[in-house]
Design a protein around this motif. Structure first.
Motif, PDB file in Angstrom:
ATOM      1  N   UNK A  18      36.559  49.938  36.745  1.00  0.00           N
ATOM      2  CA  UNK A  18      36.098  49.128  35.834  1.00  0.00           C
ATOM      3  C   UNK A  18      35.060  49.834  34.612  1.00  0.00           C
ATOM      4  N   UNK A  19      34.563  50.930  35.381  1.00  0.00           N
ATOM      5  CA  UNK A  19      33.608  51.862  34.685  1.00  0.00           C
ATOM      6  C   UNK A  19      34.395  52.769  33.563  1.00  0.00           C
ATOM      7  N   UNK A  77      39.335  44.584  37.731  1.00  0.00           N
ATOM      8  CA  UNK A  77      38.108  43.937  37.759  1.00  0.00           C
ATOM      9  C   UNK A  77      37.910  42.776  38.863  1.00  0.00           C
ATOM     10  N   UNK A  78      39.122  41.834  38.861  1.00  0.00           N
ATOM     11  CA  UNK A  78      38.717  40.786  39.812  1.00  0.00           C
ATOM     12  C   UNK A  78      38.895  41.368  41.307  1.00  0.00           C
ATOM     13  N   UNK A 105      44.891  33.091  42.287  1.00  0.00           N
ATOM     14  CA  UNK A 105      45.850  34.095  42.170  1.00  0.00           C
ATOM     15  C   UNK A 105      45.371  34.918  40.868  1.00  0.00           C
ATOM     16  N   UNK A 106      45.750  36.171  40.732  1.00  0.00           N
ATOM     17  CA  UNK A 106      45.502  36.873  39.460  1.00  0.00           C
ATOM     18  C   UNK A 106      46.462  37.839  39.510  1.00  0.00           C
ATOM     19  N   UNK A 161      47.502  39.372  43.133  1.00  0.00           N
ATOM     20  CA  UNK A 161      46.752  39.194  44.518  1.00  0.00           C
ATOM     21  C   UNK A 161      46.355  37.697  44.582  1.00  0.00           C
ATOM     22  N   UNK A 162      46.209  37.239  45.904  1.00  0.00           N
ATOM     23  CA  UNK A 162      45.967  35.670  45.891  1.00  0.00           C
ATOM     24  C   UNK A 162      44.621  35.853  47.281  1.00  0.00           C
TER      25      UNK A 162
END
Length: 382
Positions: A119-120, A6-7, A46-47, A39-40
């Motif tokens: 995401x869907x 999502x991000x 960051x996530x 990820x950054x």
């Protein structure tokens, strides 16, 4: 990387480059499986996670370095430090290999589409080169839906077709796995290691019997990520109001519903009715289907009567060996909620090849590595 889809989708839509750190290999007692990512972006946001906290700081700095260097991929291995348990490493005792790469959404529009599909809730496979020529590291190819077409390129048409075929098979099985392609004239001269990330529809949990135990089991099943169906032939009991956590509540004879619904190797069938007129035709059918788990509730006396009736109905000893009855692990459960934990614990142990024993009674790795042939899919008992 699909754990943070999502991000990443939002960053791609905004055309924001980011560094992506992906777990590409796991050995020993490592906390998170291959495909998990952190990820950054250029702002330092960051996530995600790749180790549950052990090495996140070091990986974050690697991501920042890749962003600053303009995208040269980096591979690094993290393991346990005997000299200093608080040094950068996995104090759980395992090892992980991590690939850190730069992702520029402007260069890979197909990646945005794939992340949007995830995401869907659409079936999606994303193939990522994790070992091979440096100029190919991190390249991606994506399949959405039935996988009949793919987007992106890994280097050449032959490579793309070979990887797409592998990804298509893994998507059908709902597995995330590492695969090797190339190294021969039939596919491509360059040998590539590819990690295929898959997002398949939620596995199904079919609960037969609209009883109190079904209410608790549907809640726990939903929490674990299952698409939950509760089915009972009695309309007064099989109502959405009684089972708010179920994705669907069906009024029908259990065996008749099972005949017409779709199941696969990840499907779990839980029979909670302990009523022979429902159980026997239902279990006779369920034990002949390619589902991953079949369990039935009842006392040991009920179980003995059930086995006798199933034998008389023509069910072979080989098929009866697949029946988990009485259902669940011995946790000393009494309440519906405790029983639901007992049942789902048995399902998890069956999927992952666990023993169901306390960890204090074992001496092997805590995080069991499931062989690729069974990874992320229900296993059928041998």
């Amino acid at each position: 990387m699909l754990n943070i889809a999502d991000t990443l989708r939002d960053w791609c839509i905004e055309a924001r480059p980011f560094a992506l750190a992906t777990v590409i290999r796991v050995s020993g007692s490592a906390p998170l499986p291959p495909g998990t990512a952190l990820a950054v972006n250029a702002d330092g946001t960051a996530v995600g996670s790749i180790s549950g906290g052990c090495v996140e700081g070091a990986v974050y700095e690697l991501c920042r370095q890749v962003l600053a260097d303009g995208g040269t991929p980096a591979q690094v291995r993290f393991g346990y430090s005997d000299d200093d348990a608080f040094a950068v490493g996995l104090t759980c005792g395992g090892e992980i290999d991590v690939l850190v790469q730069l992702v520029d959404p402007a260069n890979e529009p197909h990646l945005t589409e794939a992340l949007e599909a995830v995401t869907q809730g659409l079936p999606t496979a994303l193939a990522q080169i994790i070992d091979g020529p440096e100029e190919l590291l991190g390249r991606t190819l994506t399949l959405i839906g039935d996988g009949s077409a793919y987007e992106g390129t890994l280097g050449s048409t032959r490579e793309d077709r070979a990887v797409a075929a592998q990804a298509r098979a893994l998507l059908r099985a709902g597995r995330t796995a590492r695969t090797e392609v190339g190294g021969d004239l039939d596919t491509c001269p360059e040998k590539l290691s590819v990690l295929v990330h898959t997002h398949a529809p939620r596995p199904r949990l079919l609960i037969f019997g609209a009883v109190d135990f079904a209410g608790a089991l549907s809640e726990v099943g939903r929490f674990l990520g299952y698409h939950v169906t509760v089915c009972d032939a009695r309309p007064v009991f099989a109502t959405p109001a009684r089972f708010p956590h179920a994705d669907e509540v069906v009024v029908d004879w259990p065996h008749r519903y099972l005949e017409r619904t779709e199941v696969d190797s990840r499907t779990a069938v839980c029979v909670l009715t302990h009523d022979a007129k429902f159980d026997i035709p239902l279990l006779r059918l369920a034990l002949d289907l390619p589902v991953g788990y079949v369990g039935a509730m009842g006392s040991r006396r009920t179980h003995d009567h059930r086995l006798k009736a199933l034998r008389e109905a023509g069910v072979s000893e080989g098929r009866l060996a697949h029946l988990h009855s009485p259902i669940g692990l011995d946790l000393g459960a009494h309440t519906p909620e405790e029983t639901a934990i007992s049942i789902t614990a048995e399902i998890i142990a069956h999927i992952r090849g666990g023993t169901g024993l306390p960890l204090t009674r074992g001496d092997g790795p805590i995080h069991r590595v499931v062989p690729d042939a069974h990874s992320s899919a229900m296993r059928t008992a041998a």
